[in-house]
Design a protein around this motif. Structure first.
Motif, PDB file in Angstrom:
ATOM      1  N   VAL A 162      57.510 -19.996  15.182  1.00  0.00           N
ATOM      2  CA  VAL A 162      56.337 -20.877  15.078  1.00  0.00           C
ATOM      3  C   VAL A 162      55.630 -20.985  16.425  1.00  0.00           C
ATOM      4  CG1 VAL A 162      55.640 -23.278  14.718  1.00  0.00           C
ATOM      5  CG2 VAL A 162      57.162 -22.166  13.090  1.00  0.00           C
ATOM      6  N   GLY A 163      56.382 -21.137  17.497  1.00  0.00           N
ATOM      7  CA  GLY A 163      55.779 -21.216  18.824  1.00  0.00           C
ATOM      8  C   GLY A 163      55.032 -19.945  19.195  1.00  0.00           C
ATOM      9  N   GLY A 164      55.624 -18.797  18.900  1.00  0.00           N
ATOM     10  CA  GLY A 164      54.953 -17.527  19.183  1.00  0.00           C
ATOM     11  C   GLY A 164      53.680 -17.355  18.375  1.00  0.00           C
ATOM     12  N   PHE A 165      53.722 -17.765  17.122  1.00  0.00           N
ATOM     13  CA  PHE A 165      52.534 -17.646  16.278  1.00  0.00           C
ATOM     14  C   PHE A 165      51.418 -18.569  16.756  1.00  0.00           C
ATOM     15  CE2 PHE A 165      50.019 -18.756  12.498  1.00  0.00           C
ATOM     16  CZ  PHE A 165      49.553 -17.488  12.185  1.00  0.00           C
ATOM     17  N   VAL A 166      51.769 -19.775  17.156  1.00  0.00           N
ATOM     18  CA  VAL A 166      50.752 -20.711  17.654  1.00  0.00           C
ATOM     19  C   VAL A 166      50.163 -20.193  18.965  1.00  0.00           C
ATOM     20  CG1 VAL A 166      50.411 -23.043  18.563  1.00  0.00           C
ATOM     21  CG2 VAL A 166      51.666 -22.704  16.441  1.00  0.00           C
ATOM     22  N   TYR A 167      50.994 -19.594  19.820  1.00  0.00           N
ATOM     23  CA  TYR A 167      50.450 -19.007  21.039  1.00  0.00           C
ATOM     24  C   TYR A 167      49.454 -17.905  20.694  1.00  0.00           C
ATOM     25  CZ  TYR A 167      49.764 -16.713  25.416  1.00  0.00           C
ATOM     26  OH  TYR A 167      49.158 -16.162  26.514  1.00  0.00           O
ATOM     27  N   TRP A 168      49.774 -17.091  19.700  1.00  0.00           N
ATOM     28  CA  TRP A 168      48.836 -16.044  19.291  1.00  0.00           C
ATOM     29  C   TRP A 168      47.531 -16.651  18.791  1.00  0.00           C
ATOM     30  CZ3 TRP A 168      46.881 -15.120  14.330  1.00  0.00           C
ATOM     31  CH2 TRP A 168      46.079 -13.994  14.220  1.00  0.00           C
ATOM     32  N   LEU A 169      47.625 -17.740  18.023  1.00  0.00           N
ATOM     33  CA  LEU A 169      46.404 -18.378  17.518  1.00  0.00           C
ATOM     34  C   LEU A 169      45.506 -18.863  18.648  1.00  0.00           C
ATOM     35  CD1 LEU A 169      47.648 -20.520  14.493  1.00  0.00           C
ATOM     36  CD2 LEU A 169      46.132 -18.542  14.430  1.00  0.00           C
ATOM     37  N   ILE A 170      46.098 -19.387  19.701  1.00  0.00           N
ATOM     38  CA  ILE A 170      45.302 -19.959  20.784  1.00  0.00           C
ATOM     39  C   ILE A 170      44.888 -18.886  21.794  1.00  0.00           C
ATOM     40  CG2 ILE A 170      45.330 -21.608  22.694  1.00  0.00           C
ATOM     41  CD1 ILE A 170      47.253 -23.306  21.002  1.00  0.00           C
TER      42      ILE A 170
END
Length: 144
Positions: A119-127
């Motif tokens: 989840v953290g990696g995906f949110v970093y990708w989103l931002i």
């Protein structure tokens, strides 16, 4: 001067993405913690305390592996969401094996931390990750 401002903006976006990823990962981990418990919904003050504390612990624990992944992605221009999600999972595995050295073989804790890394990696990708590598490109390469 324009290139310097671009670098500063990109660095700020990377920092903002990392902070956003650890805060969302902390909220996700707290949701897993609450979902696996028998609490009845009066945990508001508990969440006000644990979300920031978990965010600090997560940020401290994954800073170096995440910094290596972010630097690699920026230098190579890797913008795939799966790279960042698996990178978050890899950072979580690094934290579990290298830093915390679990004494028990609790699979539910391992799965929760692994899912939190994804989840953290995906949110970093989103931002930040969707625009990775723009520093490495020359301005004339970005126009076409």
């Amino acid at each position: 001067m324009n290139q310097l401002l671009h670098y500063l903006f990109r660095f700020a976006l990377i920092i903002f993405g990392f902070i956003g990823a650890i805060v969302v990962a902390s909220i996700f981990l707290n949701a897993l913690l609450l979902g696996g418990s028998e609490w009845n919904g009066s945990e508001g003050p508990f969440l006000y305390t644990t979300v920031p504390v978990f965010a600090v612990v997560i940020g401290y624990s994954v800073f170096f592996p995440a910094a290596i992944l972010i630097l690699y992605a920026e230098l190579t221009g890797w913008r795939d969401w799966l790279f960042y999600a698996l990178g978050g999972a890899g950072s979580a595995i690094f934290v579990i094996v290298w830093k915390w050295r679990p004494q028990t073989e609790d699979i539910s804790t391992f799965a929760a931390i692994l899912a939190t890394g994804v989840v953290g990696g995906f949110v970093y990708w989103l931002i930040s990750g969707r625009s990775a590598g723009l520093i490495a490109q020359r301005p004339e390469d970005r126009r076409g």
